[in-house]
Write a protein that holds these residues in place. Sequence first.
Motif, PDB file in Angstrom:
ATOM      1  N   GLN A  56       0.839  -1.211   0.000  1.00 18.50           N
ATOM      2  CA  GLN A  56       0.000   0.000   0.000  1.00 18.50           C
ATOM      3  C   GLN A  56       0.871   1.256   0.000  1.00 18.50           C
ATOM      4  O   GLN A  56       0.579   2.220  -0.718  1.00 18.50           O
ATOM      5  CB  GLN A  56      -0.929   0.019   1.223  1.00 18.50           C
ATOM      6  CG  GLN A  56      -2.021  -0.992   1.159  1.00 18.50           C
ATOM      7  CD  GLN A  56      -3.031  -0.865   2.274  1.00 18.50           C
ATOM      8  OE1 GLN A  56      -4.213  -0.822   1.998  1.00 18.50           O
ATOM      9  NE2 GLN A  56      -2.607  -0.811   3.523  1.00 18.50           N
ATOM     10  N   GLY A  60       0.902   3.983  -2.777  1.00 19.22           N
ATOM     11  CA  GLY A  60       0.442   5.281  -2.294  1.00 19.22           C
ATOM     12  C   GLY A  60      -1.054   5.390  -2.110  1.00 19.22           C
ATOM     13  O   GLY A  60      -1.604   6.490  -2.063  1.00 19.22           O
ATOM     14  N   VAL A  61      -1.742   4.256  -2.006  1.00 22.88           N
ATOM     15  CA  VAL A  61      -3.195   4.249  -1.802  1.00 22.88           C
ATOM     16  C   VAL A  61      -3.581   3.110  -0.872  1.00 22.88           C
ATOM     17  O   VAL A  61      -2.862   2.123  -0.761  1.00 22.88           O
ATOM     18  CB  VAL A  61      -3.977   4.083  -3.141  1.00 22.88           C
ATOM     19  CG1 VAL A  61      -3.780   5.264  -4.058  1.00 22.88           C
ATOM     20  CG2 VAL A  61      -3.615   2.786  -3.834  1.00 22.88           C
ATOM     21  N   LYS A  62      -4.750   3.255  -0.230  1.00 28.63           N
ATOM     22  CA  LYS A  62      -5.298   2.148   0.555  1.00 28.63           C
ATOM     23  C   LYS A  62      -5.906   1.171  -0.442  1.00 28.63           C
ATOM     24  O   LYS A  62      -6.697   1.545  -1.295  1.00 28.63           O
ATOM     25  CB  LYS A  62      -6.347   2.658   1.532  1.00 28.63           C
ATOM     26  CG  LYS A  62      -6.807   1.621   2.509  1.00 28.63           C
ATOM     27  CD  LYS A  62      -7.391   2.272   3.742  1.00 28.63           C
ATOM     28  CE  LYS A  62      -7.938   1.267   4.720  1.00 28.63           C
ATOM     29  NZ  LYS A  62      -6.928   0.495   5.401  1.00 28.63           N
ATOM     30  N   LEU A  63      -5.486  -0.075  -0.360  1.00 29.20           N
ATOM     31  CA  LEU A  63      -5.859  -1.065  -1.368  1.00 29.20           C
ATOM     32  C   LEU A  63      -6.889  -2.058  -0.855  1.00 29.20           C
ATOM     33  O   LEU A  63      -6.872  -2.429   0.319  1.00 29.20           O
ATOM     34  CB  LEU A  63      -4.617  -1.867  -1.787  1.00 29.20           C
ATOM     35  CG  LEU A  63      -3.524  -1.112  -2.517  1.00 29.20           C
ATOM     36  CD1 LEU A  63      -2.261  -1.954  -2.573  1.00 29.20           C
ATOM     37  CD2 LEU A  63      -3.986  -0.752  -3.920  1.00 29.20           C
ATOM     38  N   ILE A  81      -5.818   0.554  -9.460  1.00 25.49           N
ATOM     39  CA  ILE A  81      -4.654   1.387  -9.175  1.00 25.49           C
ATOM     40  C   ILE A  81      -4.496   2.394 -10.308  1.00 25.49           C
ATOM     41  O   ILE A  81      -4.334   2.020 -11.465  1.00 25.49           O
ATOM     42  CB  ILE A  81      -3.382   0.522  -9.057  1.00 25.49           C
ATOM     43  CG1 ILE A  81      -3.563  -0.492  -7.923  1.00 25.49           C
ATOM     44  CG2 ILE A  81      -2.157   1.384  -8.820  1.00 25.49           C
ATOM     45  CD1 ILE A  81      -2.621  -1.640  -7.988  1.00 25.49           C
ATOM     46  N   SER A  83      -2.217   4.199 -11.666  1.00 24.73           N
ATOM     47  CA  SER A  83      -0.785   4.407 -11.805  1.00 24.73           C
ATOM     48  C   SER A  83      -0.266   3.467 -12.868  1.00 24.73           C
ATOM     49  O   SER A  83      -0.832   2.397 -13.100  1.00 24.73           O
ATOM     50  CB  SER A  83      -0.092   4.117 -10.469  1.00 24.73           C
ATOM     51  OG  SER A  83       1.295   3.983 -10.639  1.00 24.73           O
TER      52      SER A  83
END
Length: 197
Positions: A56, A60-63, A81, A83
């Motif tokens: 995570q 860079g995100v809550k997955l 995601i 990205s």
Amino acid sequence: MFYISLYDNIPQQEESAKSLVAELFPLVPPKRRKEAIRYKSAVRQFMSLKSFCILQDLFGVKLPDWECDERGKPYYAEGVIASEMKYFSLSHCKNAIAVVVSDEPIGVDIESTDRQISDSLLTYTMSDDEVEYIKGSVNEKERFIALWTKKEAVLKLIGTGITGDMRGVLKESEHYSIETSFNREKNYICSVAVYAN
């Protein structure tokens, strides 16, 4: 291009691992918690949860939890995601955790260098040339572990895991680009594999 995170501050005592597991539990999705508690050891539970938290952080995100394809290779569905770094691989051993994210398919393996190696494991997993290469070293164990991590990283890259051909997986090594790093202070070796361009 890939980013790797190596974490080697693994708790060695069950009691300290239990408190860390309690801290990490709310940071991961329910399915990942369920997977982690399948391990009897709190240290193993910690490694399972921590590797997801590192993933995570790298994204860079809550997955949400990942999906798995028919061979068991984890992935995120398109759009989860936002990205170009949409590929990932994770591995842990008793000494460390390795997590990689990439803009192309990737595999990672990390192994402790203080594990025991039997002759039967050597002949089952290594080709005749590799056995000769290992036996010709002053540090047979380190050479074996380095080759093992390369093989497992490639098998994770192609999506078979260790059910694939361990002995012959590196025969076509020109198809893969493999980076191997040694941490002799903390006793582990890590390899990352991508397809050669």
